[in-house]
Motif scaffolding. Structure first.
Motif, PDB file in Angstrom:
ATOM      1  N   LEU A   1      16.421  43.341  14.602  1.00  0.00           N
ATOM      2  CA  LEU A   1      17.632  42.778  15.193  1.00  0.00           C
ATOM      3  C   LEU A   1      17.387  41.312  15.535  1.00  0.00           C
ATOM      4  O   LEU A   1      16.475  40.978  16.296  1.00  0.00           O
ATOM      5  N   ALA A   2      18.194  40.435  14.994  1.00  0.00           N
ATOM      6  CA  ALA A   2      17.950  39.001  15.169  1.00  0.00           C
ATOM      7  C   ALA A   2      18.031  38.582  16.629  1.00  0.00           C
ATOM      8  O   ALA A   2      17.237  37.766  17.094  1.00  0.00           O
ATOM      9  N   PHE A   3      18.968  39.148  17.364  1.00  0.00           N
ATOM     10  CA  PHE A   3      19.274  38.617  18.687  1.00  0.00           C
ATOM     11  C   PHE A   3      18.886  39.593  19.791  1.00  0.00           C
ATOM     12  O   PHE A   3      19.236  40.778  19.734  1.00  0.00           O
ATOM     13  N   HIS A   4      18.163  39.092  20.786  1.00  0.00           N
ATOM     14  CA  HIS A   4      17.766  39.857  21.965  1.00  0.00           C
ATOM     15  C   HIS A   4      18.320  39.141  23.195  1.00  0.00           C
ATOM     16  O   HIS A   4      17.974  37.982  23.445  1.00  0.00           O
ATOM     17  N   LEU A   5      19.166  39.822  23.949  1.00  0.00           N
ATOM     18  CA  LEU A   5      19.772  39.203  25.129  1.00  0.00           C
ATOM     19  C   LEU A   5      19.701  40.150  26.311  1.00  0.00           C
ATOM     20  O   LEU A   5      19.879  41.366  26.166  1.00  0.00           O
ATOM     21  N   ASP A   6      19.459  39.581  27.473  1.00  0.00           N
ATOM     22  CA  ASP A   6      19.406  40.344  28.723  1.00  0.00           C
ATOM     23  C   ASP A   6      20.464  39.783  29.660  1.00  0.00           C
ATOM     24  O   ASP A   6      20.375  38.635  30.097  1.00  0.00           O
ATOM     25  N   LEU A   7      21.486  40.584  29.948  1.00  0.00           N
ATOM     26  CA  LEU A   7      22.582  40.160  30.833  1.00  0.00           C
ATOM     27  C   LEU A   7      22.428  40.738  32.233  1.00  0.00           C
ATOM     28  O   LEU A   7      23.383  40.745  33.017  1.00  0.00           O
ATOM     29  N   GLY A   8      21.219  41.184  32.574  1.00  0.00           N
ATOM     30  CA  GLY A   8      21.018  41.880  33.841  1.00  0.00           C
ATOM     31  C   GLY A   8      21.319  41.057  35.072  1.00  0.00           C
ATOM     32  O   GLY A   8      21.691  41.601  36.111  1.00  0.00           O
ATOM     33  N   ASP A   9      21.163  39.724  35.011  1.00  0.00           N
ATOM     34  CA  ASP A   9      21.386  38.886  36.183  1.00  0.00           C
ATOM     35  C   ASP A   9      22.789  38.308  36.254  1.00  0.00           C
ATOM     36  O   ASP A   9      23.105  37.542  37.168  1.00  0.00           O
ATOM     37  N   LEU A  10      23.630  38.655  35.287  1.00  0.00           N
ATOM     38  CA  LEU A  10      24.979  38.093  35.259  1.00  0.00           C
ATOM     39  C   LEU A  10      25.923  38.829  36.201  1.00  0.00           C
ATOM     40  O   LEU A  10      25.811  40.034  36.401  1.00  0.00           O
ATOM     41  N   ARG A  11      26.868  38.072  36.736  1.00  0.00           N
ATOM     42  CA  ARG A  11      27.966  38.660  37.502  1.00  0.00           C
ATOM     43  C   ARG A  11      29.248  38.528  36.695  1.00  0.00           C
ATOM     44  O   ARG A  11      29.375  37.634  35.856  1.00  0.00           O
ATOM     45  N   TRP A  12      30.196  39.397  36.978  1.00  0.00           N
ATOM     46  CA  TRP A  12      31.398  39.463  36.146  1.00  0.00           C
ATOM     47  C   TRP A  12      32.140  38.141  36.108  1.00  0.00           C
ATOM     48  O   TRP A  12      32.666  37.740  35.063  1.00  0.00           O
ATOM     49  N   ARG A  13      32.182  37.418  37.224  1.00  0.00           N
ATOM     50  CA  ARG A  13      32.927  36.161  37.243  1.00  0.00           C
ATOM     51  C   ARG A  13      32.261  35.075  36.394  1.00  0.00           C
ATOM     52  O   ARG A  13      32.863  34.029  36.141  1.00  0.00           O
ATOM     53  N   GLU A  14      31.025  35.322  35.957  1.00  0.00           N
ATOM     54  CA  GLU A  14      30.335  34.374  35.083  1.00  0.00           C
ATOM     55  C   GLU A  14      30.548  34.703  33.610  1.00  0.00           C
ATOM     56  O   GLU A  14      29.913  34.104  32.750  1.00  0.00           O
ATOM     57  N   CYS A  15      31.474  35.630  33.334  1.00  0.00           N
ATOM     58  CA  CYS A  15      31.678  36.109  31.964  1.00  0.00           C
ATOM     59  C   CYS A  15      33.124  35.900  31.525  1.00  0.00           C
ATOM     60  O   CYS A  15      33.909  36.862  31.463  1.00  0.00           O
ATOM     61  N   PRO A  16      33.504  34.670  31.203  1.00  0.00           N
ATOM     62  CA  PRO A  16      34.865  34.440  30.709  1.00  0.00           C
ATOM     63  C   PRO A  16      35.059  35.088  29.339  1.00  0.00           C
ATOM     64  O   PRO A  16      34.088  35.423  28.644  1.00  0.00           O
ATOM     65  N   ASP A  17      36.303  35.261  28.972  1.00  0.00           N
ATOM     66  CA  ASP A  17      36.602  35.848  27.660  1.00  0.00           C
ATOM     67  C   ASP A  17      35.958  35.002  26.561  1.00  0.00           C
ATOM     68  O   ASP A  17      36.025  33.764  26.577  1.00  0.00           O
ATOM     69  N   LEU A  18      35.330  35.675  25.614  1.00  0.00           N
ATOM     70  CA  LEU A  18      34.744  34.993  24.460  1.00  0.00           C
ATOM     71  C   LEU A  18      35.825  34.853  23.389  1.00  0.00           C
ATOM     72  O   LEU A  18      36.408  35.846  22.946  1.00  0.00           O
ATOM     73  N   VAL A  19      36.085  33.620  23.001  1.00  0.00           N
ATOM     74  CA  VAL A  19      37.155  33.330  22.047  1.00  0.00           C
ATOM     75  C   VAL A  19      36.533  32.833  20.743  1.00  0.00           C
ATOM     76  O   VAL A  19      35.671  31.945  20.754  1.00  0.00           O
ATOM     77  N   PHE A  20      36.974  33.394  19.627  1.00  0.00           N
ATOM     78  CA  PHE A  20      36.453  33.027  18.316  1.00  0.00           C
ATOM     79  C   PHE A  20      37.616  32.639  17.410  1.00  0.00           C
ATOM     80  O   PHE A  20      38.707  33.196  17.518  1.00  0.00           O
ATOM     81  N   ASP A  21      37.374  31.698  16.523  1.00  0.00           N
ATOM     82  CA  ASP A  21      38.368  31.290  15.536  1.00  0.00           C
ATOM     83  C   ASP A  21      38.135  32.110  14.263  1.00  0.00           C
ATOM     84  O   ASP A  21      37.176  31.871  13.529  1.00  0.00           O
ATOM     85  N   ALA A  22      38.993  33.075  14.034  1.00  0.00           N
ATOM     86  CA  ALA A  22      38.812  33.991  12.898  1.00  0.00           C
ATOM     87  C   ALA A  22      38.795  33.246  11.571  1.00  0.00           C
ATOM     88  O   ALA A  22      38.021  33.591  10.658  1.00  0.00           O
ATOM     89  N   ARG A  23      39.613  32.212  11.438  1.00  0.00           N
ATOM     90  CA  ARG A  23      39.646  31.447  10.174  1.00  0.00           C
ATOM     91  C   ARG A  23      38.333  30.702   9.949  1.00  0.00           C
ATOM     92  O   ARG A  23      37.794  30.690   8.831  1.00  0.00           O
ATOM     93  N   ASP A  24      37.793  30.109  11.012  1.00  0.00           N
ATOM     94  CA  ASP A  24      36.520  29.403  10.877  1.00  0.00           C
ATOM     95  C   ASP A  24      35.403  30.361  10.464  1.00  0.00           C
ATOM     96  O   ASP A  24      34.555  30.024   9.628  1.00  0.00           O
ATOM     97  N   LEU A  25      35.389  31.557  11.051  1.00  0.00           N
ATOM     98  CA  LEU A  25      34.359  32.532  10.715  1.00  0.00           C
ATOM     99  C   LEU A  25      34.513  33.016   9.271  1.00  0.00           C
ATOM    100  O   LEU A  25      33.520  33.195   8.552  1.00  0.00           O
ATOM    101  N   GLU A  26      35.741  33.210   8.841  1.00  0.00           N
ATOM    102  CA  GLU A  26      35.978  33.647   7.461  1.00  0.00           C
ATOM    103  C   GLU A  26      35.533  32.569   6.474  1.00  0.00           C
ATOM    104  O   GLU A  26      34.897  32.868   5.447  1.00  0.00           O
ATOM    105  N   ASP A  27      35.845  31.308   6.786  1.00  0.00           N
ATOM    106  CA  ASP A  27      35.422  30.208   5.911  1.00  0.00           C
ATOM    107  C   ASP A  27      33.895  30.111   5.870  1.00  0.00           C
ATOM    108  O   ASP A  27      33.302  29.840   4.815  1.00  0.00           O
ATOM    109  N   ALA A  28      33.256  30.318   7.031  1.00  0.00           N
ATOM    110  CA  ALA A  28      31.791  30.245   7.086  1.00  0.00           C
ATOM    111  C   ALA A  28      31.158  31.357   6.267  1.00  0.00           C
ATOM    112  O   ALA A  28      30.136  31.141   5.597  1.00  0.00           O
ATOM    113  N   ARG A  29      31.739  32.562   6.291  1.00  0.00           N
ATOM    114  CA  ARG A  29      31.216  33.666   5.473  1.00  0.00           C
ATOM    115  C   ARG A  29      31.287  33.314   3.986  1.00  0.00           C
ATOM    116  O   ARG A  29      30.376  33.633   3.214  1.00  0.00           O
TER     117      ARG A  29
END
Length: 261
Positions: free
Chosen positions: A144-172
């Motif tokens: 697995l390429a990515f290893h992340l630990d979110l154990g110290d995060l609080r909910w207010r530090e987690c805004p919605d993650l927004v992605f541009d679907a067209r940009d991702l499709e073009d990148a693929r």
């Protein structure tokens, strides 16, 4: 997994970056090992998974081979009077979501590792383990390429993650044409060694991450920034040591106003 340096919110930003790269090269990058307790932070992370292009399939640690690889559909066989086979969850490319991944038995880990090697599947391992005694098997963390630990995060530090679907499709679409600069692979291996990483897969995954980063930025050749980003996302979380400082080399050349003996 060594906790990353920097404020906890930086891990959330890294999650967004990791998911974007997984959306570009889901099979090549393998997936994400996400350590987080059950709660709103993890739910916010899971809510962002639909950005991945493959359909999601949920697993459990007790899943059997028939469900994974398929087998005889007994009801249909009895009803039709002929042998009817049923496809397993691994028959089609998918994003596999494994809750309580710290309890994954060795047998299942080996089967999922084989599926990841085919580069048709992506695994999101949701690990609630509190320490080294409960952790995802190495057969999977290594793939697995990515290893992340979110154990110290609080909910207010987690805004919605927004992605541009067209940009991702073009990148693929751009990804197959992106290459690394000369000697980049050797440099990634060198960095991995300095970080105490003994896996050959780690620099290979970092190379794929750099290419995906370049594809997202519209580049045909990965830049220094792309390679640096790949090191931050793929290699640094795997580090078992910090690089030793370069030894100072003494200069024995005499000053210009002095003659050597």
């Amino acid at each position: 997994m060594i906790p990353a340096d920097g404020p906890p919110a930086l891990q959330w930003a890294r999650l967004g970056g990791a998911l974007a790269l997984l959306a570009i090269d889901p099979g090549g990058l393998g997936g994400l090992w996400l350590r987080a307790r059950s709660g709103p932070v993890r739910e916010a992370a899971v809510a962002a998974l639909p950005v991945l292009p493959l359909p999601m399939r949920r697993l459990h640690c007790g899943i059997g081979d028939e469900q994974l690889f398929g087998g005889v559909d007994l009801a249909a066989t009895l009803g039709t009077g002929r042998l009817v086979s049923r496809a397993g969850l691994l028959a089609e490319p998918a994003t596999l979501v494994l809750p309580m991944a710290e309890r994954c038995p060795p047998g299942l880990a080996a089967r999922l590792a084989g599926a990841l090697d085919s580069q048709h599947q992506t695994l999101i391992a949701l690990d609630e383990g509190a320490g080294a005694d409960e952790s995802l098997p190495t057969a999977l963390t290594d793939r697995l390429a990515f290893h992340l630990d979110l154990g110290d995060l609080r909910w207010r530090e987690c805004p919605d993650l927004v992605f541009d679907a067209r940009d991702l499709e073009d990148a693929r679409a751009r990804l197959p044409h992106v290459r690394l600069p000369d000697h980049a692979a050797e440099d990634l291996v060198s960095v991995a060694l300095r970080l105490g990483i003994d896996s050959l897969r780690a620099p290979m995954l970092a190379a794929r991450a750099a290419r995906a980063e370049a594809a997202l930025a519209g580049r045909e050749i990965a830049s220094v920034e792309d390679l640096t980003r790949a090191v931050e996302l793929v290699l640094v979380p795997r580090a078992t040591q910090m690089p030793a400082e370069e030894e100072q080399v003494e200069d024995d050349t005499p000053p210009p106003d002095e003659e050597p003996d």
